[in-house]
Every structure is written in structure tokens, then in C-alpha cells.
Design an enzyme around this catalytic site. Structure first.
Site, short mmCIF file in Angstrom:
data_model
loop_
_atom_site.label_atom_id
_atom_site.label_comp_id
_atom_site.label_asym_id
_atom_site.label_seq_id
_atom_site.Cartn_x
_atom_site.Cartn_y
_atom_site.Cartn_z
N LYS A 93 -0.22 -1.38 -4.90
CA LYS A 93 -1.50 -0.91 -4.82
C LYS A 93 -1.49 0.51 -5.30
O LYS A 93 -0.84 1.37 -4.48
CB LYS A 93 -2.09 -0.92 -3.56
CG LYS A 93 -3.59 -0.50 -3.38
CD LYS A 93 -4.47 -1.22 -2.75
CE LYS A 93 -5.78 -0.61 -2.63
NZ LYS A 93 -6.59 -1.19 -1.47
N THR A 113 -8.39 4.84 -2.21
CA THR A 113 -9.42 5.78 -2.13
C THR A 113 -9.14 7.26 -2.69
O THR A 113 -7.97 7.51 -2.96
CB THR A 113 -9.75 5.79 -0.52
OG1 THR A 113 -8.77 6.17 0.19
CG2 THR A 113 -10.61 4.81 0.02
N ASN A 126 0.83 -1.31 -0.10
CA ASN A 126 -0.08 0.08 0.10
C ASN A 126 0.84 1.35 -0.02
O ASN A 126 1.29 1.66 1.19
CB ASN A 126 -0.74 0.03 1.28
CG ASN A 126 -1.86 1.13 1.34
OD1 ASN A 126 -1.87 1.97 0.41
ND2 ASN A 126 -2.31 1.23 2.33
N GLY A 137 -15.69 0.81 -5.35
CA GLY A 137 -17.27 0.84 -5.69
C GLY A 137 -17.97 -0.52 -5.97
O GLY A 137 -19.08 -0.41 -6.26
N CYS A 156 -2.22 5.13 0.69
CA CYS A 156 -3.17 5.64 1.85
C CYS A 156 -3.14 7.04 1.99
O CYS A 156 -2.11 7.62 2.08
CB CYS A 156 -2.70 5.11 2.83
SG CYS A 156 -3.97 5.31 4.25
#
Ligand SMILES: Cc1cc2nc3c(=O)[nH]c(=O)nc-3n(C[C@H](O)[C@H](O)[C@H](O)COP(=O)(O)O)c2cc1C
Length: 299
Positions: A163, A191, A125, A242, A128
Site C-alpha cells: 500500500k 492519506t 501498510n 475519496g 501511514c
């Protein structure tokens, strides 16, 4: 009918996994269904040391979505290896461990620690939006992304998925940087940075002021980015953002994703992920599709 896909040499029985941070390590969900129904479980991000996360409030509902600023709260790699990996190993599913950190060394240490563990893939990740250091700092600069990918690859025993963040001008530049650094696959999207104001209290809805937007509201942005990324690189792409059912998932597959992840939808319906896997199978049956690869990237 063939629903299995291969990501970096690892075969998933179906293309549906859970999105990091929305499923814990699966324990709560295993009370609803067997995790063996999933192609893979992706764990919440784990760091070298336990992190407490951000002050509350750290989640807020928005129209067709939610904002979160959890700040990567996690138990640290030691407890995670003792408790979460043995739990997940009971199921016939692949284990993907999501890794977070503040520095390149942090990431490499967690990744080396996981080298001896029975996990199948690593998801790094670097996207973030809710932590000040590390995280997105690597995910918004292509040179930093290529470098951290290269370093993590050196330390990793398992294949590495980078990611990506959607909070960039051109997602293809970031996808190519991850590929150039040696990533085995990429996953997107994390996000989108957002903000909500509580008009009655005249303050920010989240203590962190900003948070990451997820849920159905972000799906069209995610499909567009997955499509662009899949056309920019040769490595497999895992799509998310989503997805709440098979129809959503099929859009991502047709846009070029080799697998998909169900995230925020898990909070609305704990069965969202297995229903998505079953729905893809049903769609293939109805449409006479023999092999899932006949629809991956078909648009
Ligand atoms: C509460 C919450 C926590 C999350 N934690 C992580 C995390 O630890 N690591 C990570 O890579 N992504 C994390 N994400 C991002 C999701 O994995 C996913 O990329 C994003 O939410 C978009 O998918 P969705 O709209 O289906 O939720 C988190 C998302 C939410 C909503």
C-alpha cells in the site's frame, strides 16, 4: 454480465472492497448488510503486539474530508486471529489483512503468523503518516520499499499487496520499487499529510499536530496517482481515495485500477460500499457493458 476481477490469482465477485481502518473488521457494518455483498473486506492494520494508538483528539473534520492521526491502534495479531478472522470467515467474501509494523522483522513476523490463517491476501501498510517509526519511513524511500517488499514476500504464504503513500514526489518510482521487490499488487492512495488549527483555542486540532487527509477532497489526486501507477507497472492496482459512490469508483477503474476501496465514506453512510458495488453493476447494465474488463484502464 461479468463484474468479477482477479487480483494476484484471487477472484473477487465484484471490484469493491473496504479501505483499511475505516471498517474495523466489519462487525459493526454486518448489522446493516451482509458482508457477502462485497468483493473483499480489508481489515484495520494489525501489528505484532497491541498498540494503543496516538493521544486524543485524533480525528478532525475538514471541508470535504477528514484528518486522522489514529496511530494504528490495534489489538495485536494474537487476538486478531482468534476473534476477527473467524468472524469474517462466516461471509462469502475475500479477506485482506492489512499489516503494520515498526521494523522489517515486525512486518515479517505478522505475515508469517498469518501464513496458517484462512486469509486470501495481505496488504502491507508502508504508508501511514501517523507513526514515527516504520510505516511511512519505508513508503517514502524506494530502496527501503523494495527491500521490505522482498523480505515480506519471503515470509508470506498469501499474495502481497503493497500500500503506497501519496506523500512522495513521483508515485511511479514507488510503484516500480514495489514491483521490483516482488509485490503481487499495489494499492493507493493512503492519506495525504495535513494539519488543522483550532483558531479559538489557538492550538492544533489534533494532538499529533499532523494527520492524514482522506475523503472526497483527495479524490482527484488519487485518480491521477492511480492512473500514473497503473501505467508504470504490470501488476494490478487497487485504487482508493475519496470514493463515495459508483461514479467515483468508475473513475478509478477507467484510470486503470482493477479494484477499488471505499474508506471515509463508510463513516457518512454505512451502506456506501454495497451501494457502490450495485451502482457499478447498474452503470454496466445501462451502458451495455458485458465485462468489467472492458472499462478497466479504458482512458
Ligand atoms: C480513520 C482512518 C484509519 C485508517 N487506518 C488505516 C490503516 O490501519 N491501514 C492503512 O493501510 N490505511 C489506513 N487508512 C487509510 C485508508 O485505508 C485509505 O487509504 C485512505 O483513507 C483514503 O481513502 P478514503 O478517502 O476513501 O478514506 C485509514 C484511514 C482513516 C480515515
Amino acid at each position: 454480465m461479468k463484474t468479477s476481477v482477479v487480483i494476484a490469482g484471487v477472484e473477487l465477485k465484484n471490484p469493491v472492497m473496504t479501505a483499511s481502518g475505516t471498517f474495523g473488521s466489519g462487525e459493526e457494518f454486518s448489522g446493516f448488510y451482509s458482508l457477502s455483498e462485497l468483493g473483499a473486506v480489508v481489515t484495520k492494520g494489525v501489528a505484532r503486539e497491541p498498540w494503543p494508538g496516538n493521544p486524543v483528539p485524533r480525528i478532525a473534520e475538514t471541508r470535504s474530508g477528514m484528518l486522522n492521526a489514529i496511530g494504528l491502534q490495534n489489538p495485536g495479531i494474537d487476538l486478531f486471529c482468534r476473534r476477527d478472522i473467524p468472524f469474517l470467515r462466516q461471509f462469502d467474501t475475500k479477506i485482506i489483512v492489512n499489516v503494520c509494523g515498526r521494523t522489517v522483522e515486525d512486518y515479517c513476523e505478522v505475515v508469517s503468523r498469518l501464513a496458517e490463517e484462512p486469509v486470501d491476501l495481505l496488504e502491507i501498510n508502508v504508508s501511514c503518516p501517523n507513526v514515527k517509526e516504520g510505516g511511512i519511513a519505508f513508503g517514502q524511500d524506494p530502496r527501503a520499499l523494495q527491500n521490505i517488499t522482498k523480505e515480506v514476500k519471503k515470509a508470506a504464504a498469501q499474495p502481497v499487496i503493497m500500500k503506497l503513500s501519496p506523500n512522495v514526489t513521483d508515485i511511479t518510482v514507488m510503484a516500480k520499487a514495489a514491483e521490483a521487490g516482488g509485490a503481487d499488487a499495489i494499492s493507493l492512495i493512503n492519506t495525504l499529510t495535513g494539519m488543522k488549527i483550532d483558531i479559538y483555542r489557538r492550538c492544533f486540532a489534533l494532538a499529533n499536530r499532523t494527520g492524514g487527509l482522506s475523503g472526497p477532497a483527495i479524490k482527484p489526486v488519487a485518480v491521477r496517482m492511480v492512473y500514473q501507477a497503473a501505467h508504470a507497472v504490470k501488476i494490478p492496482v487497487i485504487g482508493m481515495g475519496g470514493i463515495k459512490d459508483a461514479e467515483d469508483a468508475l473513475e478509478f477503474l477507467m484510470a486503470g485500477a482493477s479494484a477499488v476501496a471505499v474508506g471515509t465514506a463508510n463513516f457518512m453512510d454505512p451502506f456506501a460500499a454495497p451501494k457502490t458495488a450495485a451502482g457499478i453493476r447498474q452503470f454496466m447494465e445501462n451502458q451495455g457493458i458485458e465485462d468489467i474488463h472492458d472499462i478497466i484502464g479504458c482512458v
